[in-house]
Design a protein around this motif. Structure first.
Motif, mmCIF file in Angstrom:
data_model
loop_
_atom_site.group_PDB
_atom_site.id
_atom_site.type_symbol
_atom_site.label_atom_id
_atom_site.label_comp_id
_atom_site.label_asym_id
_atom_site.label_seq_id
_atom_site.Cartn_x
_atom_site.Cartn_y
_atom_site.Cartn_z
ATOM 1 N N THR A 79 1.086 -4.351 0.954
ATOM 2 C CA THR A 79 0.831 -4.341 2.392
ATOM 3 C C THR A 79 -0.651 -4.113 2.700
ATOM 4 N N LYS A 80 -0.958 -4.286 3.970
ATOM 5 C CA LYS A 80 -2.312 -3.971 4.445
ATOM 6 C C LYS A 80 -2.620 -2.509 4.159
ATOM 7 N N GLU A 81 -1.625 -1.646 4.360
ATOM 8 C CA GLU A 81 -1.816 -0.216 4.103
ATOM 9 C C GLU A 81 -2.087 0.035 2.622
ATOM 10 N N ASP A 82 -1.408 -0.706 1.744
ATOM 11 C CA ASP A 82 -1.691 -0.593 0.305
ATOM 12 C C ASP A 82 -3.149 -0.932 0.027
ATOM 13 N N ILE A 83 -3.645 -1.971 0.667
ATOM 14 C CA ILE A 83 -5.046 -2.349 0.470
ATOM 15 C C ILE A 83 -5.950 -1.191 0.882
ATOM 16 N N TYR A 84 -5.673 -0.607 2.045
ATOM 17 C CA TYR A 84 -6.529 0.477 2.526
ATOM 18 C C TYR A 84 -6.421 1.743 1.682
ATOM 19 N N GLU A 85 -5.275 1.995 1.108
ATOM 20 C CA GLU A 85 -5.077 3.217 0.323
ATOM 21 C C GLU A 85 -5.339 3.050 -1.173
ATOM 22 N N ARG A 86 -5.276 1.827 -1.685
ATOM 23 C CA ARG A 86 -5.308 1.647 -3.137
ATOM 24 C C ARG A 86 -6.428 0.735 -3.644
ATOM 25 N N LEU A 87 -7.201 0.137 -2.760
ATOM 26 C CA LEU A 87 -8.340 -0.686 -3.166
ATOM 27 C C LEU A 87 -9.571 0.210 -3.241
ATOM 28 N N HIS A 88 -10.306 0.122 -4.340
ATOM 29 C CA HIS A 88 -11.497 0.949 -4.525
ATOM 30 C C HIS A 88 -12.523 0.599 -3.441
ATOM 31 N N GLY A 89 -12.913 1.593 -2.682
ATOM 32 C CA GLY A 89 -13.738 1.407 -1.498
ATOM 33 C C GLY A 89 -15.089 0.739 -1.664
ATOM 34 N N PRO A 90 -15.907 1.153 -2.624
ATOM 35 C CA PRO A 90 -17.261 0.610 -2.686
ATOM 36 C C PRO A 90 -17.353 -0.917 -2.789
ATOM 37 N N ASN A 91 -16.367 -1.562 -3.392
ATOM 38 C CA ASN A 91 -16.420 -3.018 -3.482
ATOM 39 C C ASN A 91 -15.280 -3.686 -2.715
ATOM 40 N N GLY A 92 -14.603 -2.924 -1.872
ATOM 41 C CA GLY A 92 -13.436 -3.429 -1.154
ATOM 42 C C GLY A 92 -13.723 -4.622 -0.264
ATOM 43 N N LYS A 93 -14.802 -4.574 0.487
ATOM 44 C CA LYS A 93 -15.141 -5.685 1.382
ATOM 45 C C LYS A 93 -15.364 -6.962 0.580
ATOM 46 N N ALA A 94 -16.086 -6.858 -0.504
ATOM 47 C CA ALA A 94 -16.359 -8.034 -1.343
ATOM 48 C C ALA A 94 -15.075 -8.583 -1.962
ATOM 49 N N VAL A 95 -14.173 -7.696 -2.370
ATOM 50 C CA VAL A 95 -12.903 -8.130 -2.960
ATOM 51 C C VAL A 95 -12.092 -8.921 -1.939
ATOM 52 N N LEU A 96 -11.989 -8.422 -0.722
ATOM 53 C CA LEU A 96 -11.225 -9.119 0.307
ATOM 54 C C LEU A 96 -11.856 -10.468 0.660
ATOM 55 N N GLU A 97 -13.176 -10.492 0.778
ATOM 56 C CA GLU A 97 -13.857 -11.755 1.074
ATOM 57 C C GLU A 97 -13.660 -12.750 -0.064
ATOM 58 N N GLN A 98 -13.676 -12.264 -1.309
ATOM 59 C CA GLN A 98 -13.475 -13.147 -2.455
ATOM 60 C C GLN A 98 -12.078 -13.752 -2.441
#
Length: 120
Positions: A79-98
């Protein structure tokens, strides 16, 4: 037909444990074997809509991308919440854009290519 390329997303499996000094466990999610061209078109449209949207703040833009990634690309495997809680923050924006770039253009991340090479 050419080989169907896939992409993956890595989320921390045990964020609470890691926050308390535990060892990181990674959960890998693979895109479906087949992604309809409609999803590629929608990814391109979302990207351009967000670039031109002046009314939305950055948080709202993140929400739209995270929802698209979770629901349209990965079909609700997380879920979107999983992304916010379980994606490592420092590179999160780049991961989503990729993830959007992969669906729109078929470009896999270097991490995915390397992981697949090791796997095969």
């Amino acid at each position: 037909m050419a080989e169907l390329v896939r992409n993956m997303m890595e989320l921390v499996k045990n964020p609470e444990e890691v926050a308390n000094g535990g060892e990181v466990e990674i959960e890998r999610f693979w895109t479906p074997s087949f992604i309809p061209f409609r999803v590629s078109r929608d990814a391109i449209q979302l990207y351009f809509d967000l670039e031109e949207e002046t009314e939305l703040n950055e948080i709202d833009k993140f929400d739209k991308i995270a929802e698209f990634v979770a629901n349209e690309i990965y079909g609700g495997k997380f879920t979107k919440e999983d992304i916010y809680e379980r994606l490592h923050g420092p590179n999160g924006k780049a991961v989503l854009e990729q993830q959007l770039i992969f669906v729109a253009q078929g470009q896999q991340s270097a991490d995915t290519k390397n992981f697949q090479a090791k796997k095969n």
